[in-house]
Design a protein around this motif. Structure first.
Motif, PDB file in Angstrom:
ATOM      1  N   VAL A 117       0.910  -1.121  -0.180  1.00 27.28           N
ATOM      2  CA  VAL A 117       0.147  -0.034  -0.048  1.00 27.28           C
ATOM      3  C   VAL A 117       1.020   1.172   0.024  1.00 27.28           C
ATOM      4  N   GLY A 118       0.815   2.017  -1.000  1.00 27.45           N
ATOM      5  CA  GLY A 118       1.707   3.158  -1.103  1.00 27.45           C
ATOM      6  C   GLY A 118       1.414   4.478  -0.444  1.00 27.45           C
ATOM      7  N   LEU A 119       2.416   5.291  -0.137  1.00 30.47           N
ATOM      8  CA  LEU A 119       2.097   6.346   0.479  1.00 30.47           C
ATOM      9  C   LEU A 119       2.740   7.551  -0.255  1.00 30.47           C
TER      10      LEU A 119
ATOM     11  N   PHE B 213      11.404   4.914  -3.140  1.00 29.53           N
ATOM     12  CA  PHE B 213      11.080   3.649  -1.997  1.00 29.53           C
ATOM     13  C   PHE B 213      10.808   4.354  -0.764  1.00 29.53           C
ATOM     14  N   GLN B 214      11.533   5.254  -0.375  1.00 28.23           N
ATOM     15  CA  GLN B 214      11.041   6.048   1.039  1.00 28.23           C
ATOM     16  C   GLN B 214       9.879   6.476   1.399  1.00 28.23           C
ATOM     17  N   SER B 215       9.421   7.440   0.107  1.00 32.48           N
ATOM     18  CA  SER B 215       8.079   8.185   0.035  1.00 32.48           C
ATOM     19  C   SER B 215       7.100   7.058   0.072  1.00 32.48           C
ATOM     20  N   LYS B 216       7.320   5.838  -0.591  1.00 33.72           N
ATOM     21  CA  LYS B 216       6.137   4.782  -0.814  1.00 33.72           C
ATOM     22  C   LYS B 216       5.838   4.154   0.501  1.00 33.72           C
ATOM     23  N   HIS B 217       6.948   4.033   1.225  1.00 33.88           N
ATOM     24  CA  HIS B 217       6.778   3.220   2.659  1.00 33.88           C
ATOM     25  C   HIS B 217       6.887   4.191   3.818  1.00 33.88           C
TER      26      HIS B 217
ATOM     27  N   ALA C 171      20.976   6.327   1.806  1.00 35.01           N
ATOM     28  CA  ALA C 171      21.002   4.759   1.945  1.00 35.01           C
ATOM     29  C   ALA C 171      21.353   4.249   3.400  1.00 35.01           C
ATOM     30  N   GLY C 172      20.586   4.621   4.254  1.00 36.09           N
ATOM     31  CA  GLY C 172      20.858   4.502   5.597  1.00 36.09           C
ATOM     32  C   GLY C 172      20.278   3.235   6.160  1.00 36.09           C
ATOM     33  N   PRO C 173      20.373   3.118   7.518  1.00 37.63           N
ATOM     34  CA  PRO C 173      20.144   1.855   8.152  1.00 37.63           C
ATOM     35  C   PRO C 173      18.514   1.716   8.272  1.00 37.63           C
ATOM     36  N   VAL C 174      17.440   2.630   8.353  1.00 40.06           N
ATOM     37  CA  VAL C 174      15.990   2.379   8.391  1.00 40.06           C
ATOM     38  C   VAL C 174      15.994   1.761   6.877  1.00 40.06           C
ATOM     39  N   THR C 175      16.342   2.484   6.007  1.00 42.07           N
ATOM     40  CA  THR C 175      15.867   2.336   4.526  1.00 42.07           C
ATOM     41  C   THR C 175      16.407   0.702   4.457  1.00 42.07           C
ATOM     42  N   TRP C 176      17.536   0.413   4.549  1.00 40.30           N
ATOM     43  CA  TRP C 176      18.046  -0.735   4.239  1.00 40.30           C
ATOM     44  C   TRP C 176      17.535  -1.732   5.022  1.00 40.30           C
ATOM     45  N   GLY C 177      17.060  -1.515   6.596  1.00 44.94           N
ATOM     46  CA  GLY C 177      16.383  -2.258   7.187  1.00 44.94           C
ATOM     47  C   GLY C 177      14.881  -2.954   6.842  1.00 44.94           C
ATOM     48  N   VAL C 178      14.470  -2.135   6.090  1.00 47.92           N
ATOM     49  CA  VAL C 178      13.020  -2.350   5.418  1.00 47.92           C
ATOM     50  C   VAL C 178      13.356  -3.251   4.298  1.00 47.92           C
TER      51      VAL C 178
ATOM     52  N   VAL D  15      -5.323  -1.543   7.847  1.00 47.22           N
ATOM     53  CA  VAL D  15      -5.019  -0.240   7.877  1.00 47.22           C
ATOM     54  C   VAL D  15      -4.693   0.186   6.306  1.00 47.22           C
ATOM     55  N   LYS D  16      -4.969   1.444   6.115  1.00 42.45           N
ATOM     56  CA  LYS D  16      -4.446   1.957   4.815  1.00 42.45           C
ATOM     57  C   LYS D  16      -2.932   2.573   4.792  1.00 42.45           C
ATOM     58  N   LEU D  17      -2.159   1.856   5.137  1.00 40.88           N
ATOM     59  CA  LEU D  17      -0.668   2.329   5.151  1.00 40.88           C
ATOM     60  C   LEU D  17       0.229   0.928   4.547  1.00 40.88           C
ATOM     61  N   SER D  18       1.443   1.511   4.174  1.00 42.47           N
ATOM     62  CA  SER D  18       2.278   0.388   3.939  1.00 42.47           C
ATOM     63  C   SER D  18       2.783  -0.564   5.217  1.00 42.47           C
ATOM     64  N   MET D  19       2.743  -2.118   4.808  1.00 46.45           N
ATOM     65  CA  MET D  19       3.140  -2.789   5.768  1.00 46.45           C
ATOM     66  C   MET D  19       4.447  -2.554   6.397  1.00 46.45           C
ATOM     67  N   TRP D  20       5.507  -1.826   5.634  1.00 45.96           N
ATOM     68  CA  TRP D  20       6.673  -1.562   5.827  1.00 45.96           C
ATOM     69  C   TRP D  20       6.967  -0.072   6.445  1.00 45.96           C
ATOM     70  N   ASN D  21       5.962   0.388   6.982  1.00 49.90           N
ATOM     71  CA  ASN D  21       6.097   1.950   7.179  1.00 49.90           C
ATOM     72  C   ASN D  21       6.470   1.703   8.952  1.00 49.90           C
ATOM     73  N   PRO D  22       7.537   2.258   9.143  1.00 48.40           N
ATOM     74  CA  PRO D  22       8.174   2.327  10.558  1.00 48.40           C
ATOM     75  C   PRO D  22       7.478   3.272  11.285  1.00 48.40           C
ATOM     76  N   PRO D  23       7.336   3.234  12.732  1.00 42.37           N
ATOM     77  CA  PRO D  23       8.173   2.232  13.504  1.00 42.37           C
ATOM     78  C   PRO D  23       7.191   0.948  13.700  1.00 42.37           C
ATOM     79  N   GLY D  24       5.923   1.123  13.440  1.00 44.10           N
ATOM     80  CA  GLY D  24       5.014   0.079  13.708  1.00 44.10           C
ATOM     81  C   GLY D  24       3.813   0.549  14.522  1.00 44.10           C
ATOM     82  N   SER D  25       2.928  -0.524  14.898  1.00 39.22           N
ATOM     83  CA  SER D  25       1.458  -0.350  15.626  1.00 39.22           C
ATOM     84  C   SER D  25       1.699  -0.194  16.985  1.00 39.22           C
ATOM     85  N   HIS D  26       0.639   0.139  17.440  1.00 36.93           N
ATOM     86  CA  HIS D  26       0.560   0.238  18.965  1.00 36.93           C
ATOM     87  C   HIS D  26       0.264  -1.068  19.760  1.00 36.93           C
ATOM     88  N   GLY D  27       0.768  -2.315  18.936  1.00 40.20           N
ATOM     89  CA  GLY D  27       0.616  -3.578  19.443  1.00 40.20           C
ATOM     90  C   GLY D  27      -0.440  -4.295  18.724  1.00 40.20           C
ATOM     91  N   CYS D  28      -1.407  -3.713  17.661  1.00 38.16           N
ATOM     92  CA  CYS D  28      -2.194  -4.577  16.937  1.00 38.16           C
ATOM     93  C   CYS D  28      -1.293  -5.130  15.813  1.00 38.16           C
TER      94      CYS D  28
END
Length: 233
Positions: free
Chosen positions: A24-26, A71-75, A84-91, A190-203
């Motif tokens: 799901v792109g952003l 890529f960064q914008s999409k996610h 090309a930092g650690p967050v981008t490569w981590g995804v 959710v209408k977000l990328s599944m690779w969108n950091p940092p994550g949910s509130h538990g769900c």
């Protein structure tokens, strides 16, 4: 992550908007779009170039930056400066791990095979699937689980309450196809990328298509098993 009120109403959290396999792109935010494209070489330059199908020379070019920013914008990875930092490569590395799971996500046998139908959630690879005994019934699909401080709790659980049109009373946001399995933690779309950091509130966030499929395949009492540890938590 949420709570159950005295009246029995479940109030569950949804991930903050900071931010296979369905993507799901952003779009980039105005602030992100206005940020300068970096000319700096990132610590994961070659890995990122390879992932994006760019010439792997370890040097930052305008075309490299444009591809990385896309890529960064999409996610929802910020800042979208093309670095090309650690967050981008981590995804990207997580995506590679998910792809490697193929159609045998339970190859290591970590999700129980003696519970009949069960929904498995691997926090380490951010994957979920449904299996009947040892047979894969659906998935694996990418999911977005709890961020640091709001971890999706591990262990064997059961779906105990379902609400197709649930709305969080904490954040006043829709949580379609909610299936709660541990307090305020639930599968929902959710209408977000599944690779969108940092994550949910538990769900356990899912795409709409996957959440609908889980809704049709699970029911109250269906086993859920959560294991592993989300990267960065």
């Amino acid at each position: 992550m949420g709570h159950i009120s005295r009246g029995g109403t479940v109030a569950a959290g949804i991930a903050a908007l900071v931010v296979p396999l369905t993507v799901v792109g952003l779009g980039a935010t105005p602030a992100a779009a206005a940020s300068a494209c970096t000319a700096g070489v990132g610590p994961y330059q070659k890995q990122v170039e390879k992932f994006l199908g760019r010439p792997v020379d370890g040097k930052q070019s305008t075309a490299d930056c444009t591809a990385i920013r896309g890529f960064q914008s999409k996610h929802g990875i910020t800042p979208t400066a093309g670095y090309a930092g650690p967050v981008t490569w981590g995804v990207m590395d997580l995506m590679n791990q998910q792809k490697a799971a193929g159609k045998d996500p339970n190859k290591a046998g970590k999700c129980p095979t003696n519970k009949g139908r069960i929904a498995c959630v691997d926090l380490t690879r951010q994957l979920s699937w449904i299996q009947d005994g040892k047979k894969l019934a659906y998935g694996p699909v990418p999911v977005r689980t709890g961020r640091k401080g709001y971890a999706t709790r591990t262990g064997l659980k059961k779906v105990y309450w379902r609400n197709k049109d649930h709305v969080s009373t904490i954040y006043n946001v829709p949580m379609p196809y909610s299936q709660f399995f541990d307090g305020g933690q639930a599968f929902h779309s959710v209408k977000l990328s599944m690779w969108n950091p940092p994550g949910s509130h538990g769900c356990v966030n899912m795409t709409t298509a996957d959440a609908k499929k889980y809704w049709s395949m699970l029911k109250t009492g269906t086993a859920v098993y959560v294991y592993g540890r989300k990267p960065g938590t």
